[in-house]
Design a protein around this motif. Sequence first.
Motif, PDB file in Angstrom:
ATOM      1  N   TYR A  92      49.483  70.697 -43.239  1.00 47.86           N
ATOM      2  CA  TYR A  92      49.950  69.516 -43.944  1.00 47.86           C
ATOM      3  C   TYR A  92      48.829  69.009 -44.840  1.00 47.86           C
ATOM      4  CZ  TYR A  92      53.710  69.553 -40.493  1.00 47.86           C
ATOM      5  OH  TYR A  92      54.757  69.912 -39.698  1.00 47.86           O
ATOM      6  N   VAL A  93      49.228  68.522 -46.075  1.00 47.92           N
ATOM      7  CA  VAL A  93      48.278  67.996 -47.047  1.00 47.92           C
ATOM      8  C   VAL A  93      48.706  66.581 -47.397  1.00 47.92           C
ATOM      9  CG1 VAL A  93      47.279  68.246 -49.351  1.00 47.92           C
ATOM     10  CG2 VAL A  93      47.766  70.285 -47.978  1.00 47.92           C
ATOM     11  N   THR A 103      41.434  79.039 -39.569  1.00 46.02           N
ATOM     12  CA  THR A 103      42.269  78.689 -38.410  1.00 46.02           C
ATOM     13  C   THR A 103      41.720  79.391 -37.186  1.00 46.02           C
ATOM     14  OG1 THR A 103      43.770  80.489 -38.953  1.00 46.02           O
ATOM     15  CG2 THR A 103      44.298  78.311 -39.831  1.00 46.02           C
ATOM     16  N   ARG A 104      41.693  78.673 -36.063  1.00 47.36           N
ATOM     17  CA  ARG A 104      41.114  79.217 -34.845  1.00 47.36           C
ATOM     18  C   ARG A 104      42.057  80.186 -34.127  1.00 47.36           C
ATOM     19  NH1 ARG A 104      38.600  73.634 -32.229  1.00 47.36           N
ATOM     20  NH2 ARG A 104      36.960  73.320 -33.815  1.00 47.36           N
ATOM     21  N   ALA A 139      48.302  71.101 -37.741  1.00 47.35           N
ATOM     22  CA  ALA A 139      49.072  70.462 -36.673  1.00 47.35           C
ATOM     23  C   ALA A 139      48.969  71.226 -35.368  1.00 47.35           C
ATOM     24  CB  ALA A 139      50.543  70.321 -37.096  1.00 47.35           C
ATOM     25  N   ASP A 140      48.961  72.559 -35.439  1.00 44.91           N
ATOM     26  CA  ASP A 140      48.933  73.348 -34.207  1.00 44.91           C
ATOM     27  C   ASP A 140      47.594  73.201 -33.472  1.00 44.91           C
ATOM     28  OD1 ASP A 140      51.457  74.173 -34.851  1.00 44.91           O
ATOM     29  OD2 ASP A 140      50.782  76.052 -35.812  1.00 44.91           O
ATOM     30  N   GLU A 141      46.516  73.011 -34.229  1.00 45.54           N
ATOM     31  CA  GLU A 141      45.187  72.921 -33.620  1.00 45.54           C
ATOM     32  C   GLU A 141      44.699  71.477 -33.472  1.00 45.54           C
ATOM     33  OE1 GLU A 141      42.531  75.323 -35.887  1.00 45.54           O
ATOM     34  OE2 GLU A 141      43.714  77.168 -35.645  1.00 45.54           O
ATOM     35  N   GLY A 142      45.396  70.528 -34.105  1.00 44.74           N
ATOM     36  CA  GLY A 142      45.014  69.132 -34.007  1.00 44.74           C
ATOM     37  C   GLY A 142      43.699  68.819 -34.726  1.00 44.74           C
TER      38      GLY A 142
END
Length: 352
Positions: free
Chosen positions: A276-277, A317-318, A296-299
């Motif tokens: 999200y931007v 991304t992790r 959003a998935d990683e907060g």
Amino acid sequence: MQNEFTVMNPSSVGERKADTQPINDEMNQVRSTVEQTRHSIKVARREFDEHVEKFRFGVRVLWAVVILLAATLIGFSWFGHSDLKEYGTRLAQLPALQNVASVMSDRLAATEGTLTDWRNDQTSLTERMARLEMVVSSNLRGARNQAQSFANQIGQRIRDEINQKLERLQSRIGNVESVQRETQDHVAQLQTEIGNMRRDMTSMQQQNAQKLSELQEAKQATQADMNTVNSQVTTINNQVITHANRLNAISNQMGRDRVAFEVFNNRTQQVAPGIYVTVKHTDVAHQRVDGWLQLADEGRIFWIRGLGSQETFQFVTRTDNRTHELVFTAIQDTGATGYLCNRRKLPRSVLI
């Protein structure tokens, strides 16, 4: 020899000075006593001479008075004899003159007695001075004899010490001479060995010079070969770099997914699954954007501050360890447009 003895035995001079110090002190004391005695004798003689001169002057004056009275008496007698008949009254004055003459005779006798006493005092003073001179001479002879005895004893002891130390010095000199002869033999042997070593070193230097020239020639030949190899390696490296750049360009073209988006101010929009931007502020004049990007998935949230147009904002991304790029292409007052590049995992054959 005396200098060597003094250098090797510096304490003997101090010991001799310490031994002769009492004698020197006593001699100085005797000299001081003699000087004082002589001064006292001179003072006594001066006073005695002054008293004698005074007495002689008094005697001369007294004799002058006596002679004057005698002349007066004779004159009066002669004058009276001629005018005895005319001056009968003057004859009555003769007893008075006789009394004066007797008084003068008594005074002359007293003066002679005083002179005799002065002579006796002079004789006594002379005897006392003679005795004093005898005592001083005796003391001086005793002091001289004692000093001479001390000097002889100290001289004998110094001579004995010098003889002993000379014997030890001669023994040491003999030892030094023997050691010196051994040292000379050893030095001659060392000089012979040094000569042999110098000849060996000269031979080795010649061999080393020959080997050094051979090594320099080999080094020059090797340097030429190395230059050739370096040029070849440089050419190969340039070719490898060119192929690697081409391979990276192909990999970038094959391994990215480009997703276009448009976002508005103060609104959060999804530009890709889970990404999200939000655009908080846009600067149209300078073509810059402020906001943040949210996974959003990683907060997690990545802040975007002053990101310009056509500038790349990278993040990883992790979950899949993939690198992503966010790029704004156009910036307006109401929002901005751009694209998101997702790097795909390429097959192993493509990466190789």
